[in-house]
Design a protein around this motif. Structure first.
Motif, PDB file in Angstrom:
ATOM      1  N   ALA A  26      19.126  40.588  19.951  1.00 51.25           N
ATOM      2  CA  ALA A  26      18.202  40.283  21.049  1.00 51.25           C
ATOM      3  C   ALA A  26      16.813  39.961  20.508  1.00 51.25           C
ATOM      4  CB  ALA A  26      18.143  41.441  22.034  1.00 51.25           C
ATOM      5  N   ILE A  27      16.416  40.649  19.447  1.00 53.01           N
ATOM      6  CA  ILE A  27      15.112  40.371  18.818  1.00 53.01           C
ATOM      7  C   ILE A  27      15.153  38.994  18.152  1.00 53.01           C
ATOM      8  CG2 ILE A  27      13.546  41.063  16.959  1.00 53.01           C
ATOM      9  CD1 ILE A  27      14.394  44.006  17.649  1.00 53.01           C
ATOM     10  N   ILE A  28      16.229  38.706  17.442  1.00 52.50           N
ATOM     11  CA  ILE A  28      16.353  37.411  16.765  1.00 52.50           C
ATOM     12  C   ILE A  28      16.407  36.266  17.762  1.00 52.50           C
ATOM     13  CG2 ILE A  28      17.911  35.995  15.344  1.00 52.50           C
ATOM     14  CD1 ILE A  28      18.553  38.593  13.792  1.00 52.50           C
ATOM     15  N   THR A  29      17.105  36.461  18.871  1.00 58.31           N
ATOM     16  CA  THR A  29      17.238  35.391  19.861  1.00 58.31           C
ATOM     17  C   THR A  29      15.884  35.032  20.470  1.00 58.31           C
ATOM     18  OG1 THR A  29      18.817  34.544  21.472  1.00 58.31           O
ATOM     19  CG2 THR A  29      17.693  36.559  22.079  1.00 58.31           C
ATOM     20  N   TYR A  30      14.948  35.995  20.465  1.00 61.57           N
ATOM     21  CA  TYR A  30      13.603  35.733  20.996  1.00 61.57           C
ATOM     22  C   TYR A  30      12.896  34.624  20.208  1.00 61.57           C
ATOM     23  CZ  TYR A  30       8.880  36.353  22.666  1.00 61.57           C
ATOM     24  OH  TYR A  30       7.636  36.118  23.199  1.00 61.57           O
ATOM     25  N   LEU A  31      13.262  34.447  18.936  1.00 60.79           N
ATOM     26  CA  LEU A  31      12.647  33.405  18.110  1.00 60.79           C
ATOM     27  C   LEU A  31      12.948  31.995  18.619  1.00 60.79           C
ATOM     28  CD1 LEU A  31      13.355  34.855  14.550  1.00 60.79           C
ATOM     29  CD2 LEU A  31      11.256  35.051  15.898  1.00 60.79           C
ATOM     30  N   GLY A  32      13.939  31.859  19.497  1.00 59.53           N
ATOM     31  CA  GLY A  32      14.259  30.560  20.084  1.00 59.53           C
ATOM     32  C   GLY A  32      13.823  30.447  21.531  1.00 59.53           C
ATOM     33  N   SER A  33      13.137  31.478  22.024  1.00 57.94           N
ATOM     34  CA  SER A  33      12.709  31.465  23.428  1.00 57.94           C
ATOM     35  C   SER A  33      11.587  30.451  23.638  1.00 57.94           C
ATOM     36  CB  SER A  33      12.237  32.854  23.854  1.00 57.94           C
ATOM     37  OG  SER A  33      11.015  33.172  23.209  1.00 57.94           O
ATOM     38  N   SER A  34      11.474  29.976  24.858  1.00 52.76           N
ATOM     39  CA  SER A  34      10.417  29.010  25.201  1.00 52.76           C
ATOM     40  C   SER A  34       9.044  29.575  24.878  1.00 52.76           C
ATOM     41  CB  SER A  34      10.473  28.653  26.691  1.00 52.76           C
ATOM     42  OG  SER A  34      11.675  28.030  26.999  1.00 52.76           O
ATOM     43  N   GLU A  35       8.828  30.846  25.223  1.00 58.44           N
ATOM     44  CA  GLU A  35       7.520  31.464  25.007  1.00 58.44           C
ATOM     45  C   GLU A  35       7.136  31.461  23.520  1.00 58.44           C
ATOM     46  OE1 GLU A  35       9.446  33.471  28.570  1.00 58.44           O
ATOM     47  OE2 GLU A  35      10.096  32.962  26.560  1.00 58.44           O
ATOM     48  N   PHE A  36       8.070  31.909  22.683  1.00 61.57           N
ATOM     49  CA  PHE A  36       7.795  31.984  21.256  1.00 61.57           C
ATOM     50  C   PHE A  36       7.570  30.595  20.666  1.00 61.57           C
ATOM     51  CE2 PHE A  36       9.021  32.142  16.768  1.00 61.57           C
ATOM     52  CZ  PHE A  36       8.214  33.173  16.319  1.00 61.57           C
ATOM     53  N   ILE A  37       8.415  29.647  21.042  1.00 67.19           N
ATOM     54  CA  ILE A  37       8.314  28.284  20.498  1.00 67.19           C
ATOM     55  C   ILE A  37       7.008  27.628  20.922  1.00 67.19           C
ATOM     56  CG2 ILE A  37       9.356  25.972  20.561  1.00 67.19           C
ATOM     57  CD1 ILE A  37      11.001  27.982  18.884  1.00 67.19           C
ATOM     58  N   ILE A  38       6.643  27.744  22.194  1.00 68.53           N
ATOM     59  CA  ILE A  38       5.402  27.137  22.690  1.00 68.53           C
ATOM     60  C   ILE A  38       4.197  27.768  22.001  1.00 68.53           C
ATOM     61  CG2 ILE A  38       3.897  26.934  24.719  1.00 68.53           C
ATOM     62  CD1 ILE A  38       6.519  26.538  26.372  1.00 68.53           C
ATOM     63  N   LEU A  39       4.190  29.091  21.878  1.00 62.33           N
ATOM     64  CA  LEU A  39       3.083  29.783  21.224  1.00 62.33           C
ATOM     65  C   LEU A  39       2.956  29.367  19.760  1.00 62.33           C
ATOM     66  CD1 LEU A  39       0.918  31.907  21.805  1.00 62.33           C
ATOM     67  CD2 LEU A  39       2.535  33.639  21.052  1.00 62.33           C
TER      68      LEU A  39
END
Length: 193
Positions: free
Chosen positions: A25-38
């Motif tokens: 779940a932590i690793i999948t956050y690296l592909g989230s819209s929020e992380f990518i946009i930031l």
């Protein structure tokens, strides 16, 4: 569901230890819209302030935003249900009443595009071969981690991941080839010097 999806999902379901799933779940956050946009915005600011690199600032913006639009269009076109529960699009805690379909994987597309850009940037700026290889390896491991996490967390079928990788790589090289031509054609390269 096709045999490839069935086989890989059966393997992924066997990896159901709670601690392992929490790590995924932590690793999948690296592909989230929020992380990518930031990360995209931080990269653009750094490229402009430290390198005065307008082309790559525009390139990452084009790549990321174009990839998000392309992914959304493909999801609407194919409307493939997810292997787990249907979810809705959510960005920065705001949930929209738009179904988030499975094909192709948005997390995978976004991470492949962003980390491919970082591989390209490493090739452009890093002169030390060891640093370059370390950067390439780190980016590839992040990409692999994100796409594995999407299958293990039962968010996508494996074929959604394969499609996302193929579409992302195609979009990256299409953009790398055509964006400089369009910028030259419309004389944008003269404006950003």
């Amino acid at each position: 569901m096709n045999p490839l999806d069935e086989t890989i999902l059966a393997w992924a379901n066997a990896l159901s230890h709670p601690l392992f799933l929490q790590g995924m779940a932590i690793i999948t956050y690296l592909g989230s819209s929020e992380f990518i946009i930031l990360l995209m915005l931080i990269t653009i600011i750094a490229l402009i302030i430290f390198k005065r690199d307008w082309f790559n600032s525009i390139f990452i913006l084009w790549l990321t935003v174009g990839g998000i639009v392309l992914n959304f269009g493909l999801k609407i076109l194919f409307q493939r249900e997810r292997p787990g529960e249907m979810s809705y699009i959510e960005v920065f805690g705001i949930s929209m009443e738009i179904a988030s379909y499975s094909f192709p994987s948005g997390h995978t597309m976004r991470s492949v595009l962003l980390f491919s850009f970082f591989i390209y940037l490493s090739y452009t700026y890093l002169k030390n071969t060891s640093l370059r290889l370390a950067s390439y390896t780190f980016c590839l491991l992040l990409i692999i981690g994100v796409f594995l996490s999407r299958v293990i967390l039962d968010a996508h079928f494996p074929t959604d991941i394969i499609a996302a990788i193929c579409v992302s790589i195609s979009w990256f090289f299409f953009s790398l080839y055509y964006l400089p031509k369009w910028m030259t054609k419309f004389r944008l390269t003269d404006r950003f010097r």
